[in-house]
Enzyme design. Structure first.
Site, PDB file in Angstrom:
ATOM      1  N   VAL A   1       0.930  -1.149   0.024  1.00 37.84           N
ATOM      2  CA  VAL A   1      -0.033   0.104  -0.121  1.00 37.84           C
ATOM      3  C   VAL A   1       0.862   1.389   0.041  1.00 37.84           C
ATOM      4  O   VAL A   1       2.057   1.441   0.893  1.00 37.84           O
ATOM      5  CB  VAL A   1      -1.039  -0.060   1.305  1.00 37.84           C
ATOM      6  CG1 VAL A   1      -1.914   1.260   1.220  1.00 37.84           C
ATOM      7  CG2 VAL A   1      -1.980  -1.127   1.407  1.00 37.84           C
TER       8      VAL A   1
ATOM      9  N   ASP B   1     -12.449 -11.300   8.400  1.00 39.53           N
ATOM     10  CA  ASP B   1     -11.174 -11.078   9.123  1.00 39.53           C
ATOM     11  C   ASP B   1     -11.293  -9.493   9.573  1.00 39.53           C
ATOM     12  O   ASP B   1     -10.542  -8.815   9.425  1.00 39.53           O
ATOM     13  CB  ASP B   1     -10.095 -10.901   7.855  1.00 39.53           C
ATOM     14  CG  ASP B   1      -8.554 -11.044   8.630  1.00 39.53           C
ATOM     15  OD1 ASP B   1      -8.873 -11.766   9.442  1.00 39.53           O
ATOM     16  OD2 ASP B   1      -7.889 -10.835   7.847  1.00 39.53           O
TER      17      ASP B   1
END
Length: 581
Positions: free
Chosen positions: A360, A446
């Site tokens: 990222v 998650d």
């Protein structure tokens, strides 16, 4: 202009070959073509014989293919050996690859030995015209090929965009080498550029006794080098059929290219016949006059095409794949160029973090000045995405306050109770939308502190949908692989592998207790033993002892919280964990 000069150069070499093609000559298992005028070839696709006697396999069109085969079958097994053994054979051919745009050509010209002259099921571009997505790698192909490839295809483990490869039933080459040859005098390796437009000669030799195949390359006019370019141990007895055909396949992709063969020869159990390079000066002078006249007449058109191709070449690095469904959602599409510049070329200084599904980067959109986080997915978003070749990029709001995990354990600023309670409500609202309010059911799978991100106002965003699954409301989600993080995984998920909204709720409950207590769902014992502290058990014990407020994170200052809210969070977490678990 340059392309026409390259063609002229190849025509010069082609007209140094004998004007008439000779087939047979030494028996049914050999042939030689010194030029292709009057040759009775089996042609398919874009393949044709030019008036000057060149075999042109592709005509410069993009995403095209062409095949040309010697019409008579050859017997490549048996003979004096056992019927199952592949016989030795040799081939030689002179070729030229002429790109429309200098230095940018594709895909490949290949010599092919196949059980049939019909390769119509082969596809262009990276499949080189003789294989396709379903046939590639199949032992039923019975194909041996030598590829002269000018595009690097990672899916086939190509070594570069200028190589010679030996293919047996698959486009993943048995062995390959960058194009070039070894100088007999010095032993040095000399590079050759396949898309240079220059004529080159290739030799292919298979030794049936040694089960070895050699491929050699050199410029036209150079004697065959003693050291081959590519060598591989390959027993072709189970590959080549008894009756086989020898020919050529060529294909183009997005880049326009012309592939030419100027002459070729083939023989079984002996060296391939020499290709006659005798001069045909009168025909050459006549052809040169015609070509030069055509160049003068077409110079304006060629200059225009060159300008257009230059623009295409400059933009080629940003060509993106687009999907059919984007008609409806196209407003979210961001160009690769925009994201590339927004992140300063994905420089390390812009790196925010790395996870299981990619990296990222922090960026700023140049037009709006909006801060974004761009995820490069290794092979949910509210702003946009980009797809380029094998890369998938996701762009979403940049979260300047990081994750909840960073504030709880990573040295970030301590969260007061008002911020924590706001985060809890934000995550609960997000899960409610995913589970109940969207048109399909989305199971995140998650939910955890590191996947809860905080914007500039400390509002919570549920992120990282890499494990998420969705299904219709009248159907069940069928999963067999356990996904999630230890401490957040519901017992029934661990037992059955079946995810559901309830398993998301279990993870949320664990997160709820985590935010309130400042402790992880599972912690190692402080006494150094191998035992573990289960957060829910610890909270439940204090609940039974009516000492629930003792589990509150000590970083939350006394009097800085609403007792009712805090008690609701703790009791709700314990109750929900007990009911969902």
């Amino acid at each position: 202009m340059l392309e026409a000069k390259c063609v002229l150069r190849l025509l010069f070499y082609g007209l140094h070959l004998a004007a008439v093609a000779v087939s047979g000559g030494g028996g049914d298992d050999e042939f030689v073509y010194s030029g292709f005028s009057g040759a009775n070839l089996t042609l398919h696709g874009a393949a044709m014989v030019t008036p000057s006697g060149l075999l042109q396999l592709t005509d410069g069109a993009a995403v095209s293919k062409g095949h040309a085969f010697h019409p008579t079958p050859l017997h490549l097994r048996g003979g004096e050996k056992e019927a199952a053994a592949a016989r030795s054979f040799s081939a030689s051919f002179v070729f030229g690859i002429v790109p429309v745009t200098p230095g940018m050509g594709g895909h490949s010209l290949s010599l092919v030995v196949a059980p049939s002259r019909d390769l119509s099921t082969g596809t262009a571009s990276s499949y080189l015209g003789f294989l396709n997505t379903t046939s590639n790698g199949s032992a039923r192909n019975h194909i041996v090929a030598v590829e002269l490839d000018t595009i690097q295809s990672p899916e086939f483990q190509d070594i570069d965009d200028n190589h010679v490869g030996l293919d047996v039933n698959s486009l993943v080459s048995v062995n390959a080498s960058s194009a070039g040859y070894y100088d007999d005098r010095t032993g040095e390796f000399r590079n050759l550029t396949l898309v240079s437009g220059e004529a080159m000669q290739a030799w292919v030799d298979y030794d049936g006794d040694a089960a070895r195949i050699d491929v050699t390359l050199a410029p036209v006019g150079t004697e065959k080098p003693r050291k081959p370019l590519v060598s591989a141990s390959a027993d072709l007895s189970s590959v080549i059929t008894d009756v086989a055909y020898v020919g050529f396949s060529a294909s183009t992709g997005r880049l326009s290219t012309r592939h030419y063969v100027l002459g070729c020869s083939f023989a079984v159990d002996e060296p391939a016949p020499a290709i006659d390079m005798a001069t045909a000066q009168a025909t050459l002078r006549e052809l040169q006059t015609q070509v030069q006249g055509g160049l003068i007449a077409g110079v304006v058109a060629l200059a225009t095409v060159a300008c257009v191709l230059l623009i295409v070449r400059r933009r080629y690095r940003y060509v993106e794949l687009r999907e059919d469904w984007e008609i409806e959602f196209g407003a979210h599409r961001l160009s690769y160029k925009v994201l590339f510049h927004a992140t300063n070329g994905f420089k390390n200084k812009n790196l925010l973090g790395t996870g299981g599904f990619g990296t990222v980067y922090k960026g700023v959109l140049p037009t709006s000045g909006t801060g974004v986080a761009v995820k490069r997915v290794t092979h949910g978003c509210s702003i946009g995405y980009c797809r380029l070749k094998d890369e998938l990029l996701l762009a979403y709001d940049y979260m300047p306050n990081g994750s909840v995990e960073q504030h709880l354990y990573g040295g970030g600023d301590a969260l007061n109770w008002a911020q924590r309670f706001q985060i809890i409500k934000g995550v609960a609202s997000g899960l409610l939308y995913l589970h109940e309010e969207w048109e399909q059911v989305v199971v995140h799978r998650d939910v955890k502190a590191s996947n809860i991100l905080l914007d500039g106002e400390m509002n919570a965003r549920l992120g990282d949908f890499g494990l998420a699954r969705l299904h219709d409301r009248d159907a069940e989600l069928h999963t067999t692989v356990i996904a999630g993080t230890f401490g957040y995984i519901a017992p029934e998920l661990a037992l059955t592998g079946r995810a559901s909204p309830l398993t998301d709720v279990f993870a949320f409950d664990a997160f709820l207790l985590e935010v309130t207590t400042g402790r992880r769902p599972v912690e190692e014992a402080m006494d150094g033993s191998s035992s573990r502290l289960m957060l829910v058990d610890w909270v439940f014990e204090h609940w039974r002892n009516e000492s629930l407020l003792q589990v509150v994170d000590p970083r939350i200052e006394l009097g800085d919280y609403d007792v009712g809210e805090l008690s609701l969070a703790l009791r709700g977490g314990v109750t929900l964990l007990a009911s969902t678990g």
